[in-house]
Write a protein that holds these residues in place. Sequence first.
Motif, short mmCIF file in Angstrom:
data_model
loop_
_atom_site.label_atom_id
_atom_site.label_comp_id
_atom_site.label_asym_id
_atom_site.label_seq_id
_atom_site.Cartn_x
_atom_site.Cartn_y
_atom_site.Cartn_z
N GLU A 27 0.76 -1.46 0.08
CA GLU A 27 0.03 -0.11 -0.11
C GLU A 27 0.67 1.31 -0.19
O GLU A 27 0.65 2.36 -0.76
CB GLU A 27 -1.05 -0.10 1.20
N SER A 48 2.34 1.85 -3.51
CA SER A 48 1.38 2.26 -4.38
C SER A 48 1.16 3.77 -4.05
O SER A 48 1.01 5.03 -4.90
CB SER A 48 -0.20 1.57 -4.19
N ALA A 49 0.93 4.15 -2.76
CA ALA A 49 0.81 5.49 -2.50
C ALA A 49 1.92 6.53 -2.76
O ALA A 49 1.72 7.75 -3.44
CB ALA A 49 0.54 5.74 -1.16
N SER A 98 3.81 6.03 -5.35
CA SER A 98 4.08 6.12 -6.83
C SER A 98 3.07 7.22 -7.41
O SER A 98 3.16 7.97 -8.14
CB SER A 98 3.94 4.64 -7.38
N THR A 99 1.54 6.92 -6.68
CA THR A 99 0.65 7.98 -6.98
C THR A 99 0.71 9.28 -6.34
O THR A 99 0.61 10.22 -7.38
CB THR A 99 -0.83 7.30 -6.53
N ASP A 100 1.37 9.55 -5.31
CA ASP A 100 1.37 10.89 -4.84
C ASP A 100 2.60 11.55 -5.60
O ASP A 100 2.39 12.85 -5.76
CB ASP A 100 1.82 10.86 -3.41
N THR A 101 3.38 11.04 -5.89
CA THR A 101 4.67 11.84 -6.49
C THR A 101 4.56 11.84 -8.17
O THR A 101 5.25 12.59 -8.84
CB THR A 101 6.06 10.95 -6.25
N ARG A 102 3.92 10.93 -8.64
CA ARG A 102 3.70 11.01 -10.21
C ARG A 102 4.88 10.88 -10.76
O ARG A 102 5.42 11.34 -11.64
CB ARG A 102 2.92 11.97 -10.68
N TRP A 131 2.51 -4.84 -9.84
CA TRP A 131 2.68 -3.91 -10.85
C TRP A 131 4.29 -3.62 -11.12
O TRP A 131 4.58 -2.63 -11.83
CB TRP A 131 2.10 -2.91 -10.62
#
Length: 266
Positions: A115, A118-119, A121-125, A158
Amino acid sequence: MTDLDAGTSVRLEEDDERGGTFEGHSAFARHSPHYLEEDTPDRHDRRHDAVVRTAPAQFDRTNADDVDRVQHELMLQLAGAVDDHCLRTALAAGPAAGIDVDDVGPDDLDTWLAEAASAISTDTRSACDVEAVLDVELGAFLEQQRGGCGSPYVDLGWTRCDTAPMARGASVDEGFHVVLSTQHLLGLSSRAALYYSSHVLGGEEYLSARCELAYAPRLRFHPGAVRVARVRFDDETHWRRLVAERRARAVRAARHHEARRGMLEG
């Protein structure tokens, strides 16, 4: 084997094999984006300079095998001591950057890692990979695999999250840590010089190792890029029991997998 005279110190050259021992066993050095350099640049901010040392170890100069063994062991100890310094520095810098430490149970560590990765990767783009440094005492609580070169990683489905163990000799009372971040963010800077020193006391000779380094991760410039987990155990006995249970479970799973494969192939 690195040569030095009694009562002197010597800085390891760039191509010294003992430098490779250090870089291969320090988690923060393994995640560094650069080869370690001996010197700091002009106008370097010395507030972040530190010297990390090992305790002296007795050795027999006339025995080349003993010298080689002690030098190797000291570099392993130094790698752990440097990781301890870097981890404590990163944890101290975390609150100012809004980085909290999550208290995670040992059975929940796999879920937390997936988790948190994933956070990040998503938060930093960010196109950078996610990697982790973790206390070696927590290795049994993550479903780690090893790549072709033997480097450990966690397969998240992923992506793969490279992991690097810290042999800090951490205290059970403090809890053990996993620090997850974007690639190279927490790695040791390129400024680190390695030394051996000989000490003569009472007719006996001792050897120690030290690292002169500068380390100050600029975490506030990377919002969302770092997550930290702390895993606590009741005591040493509790940790040992859970490690034994995890390893026994892994052995059973491996045997079951081999048996199924044998049935399919047969």
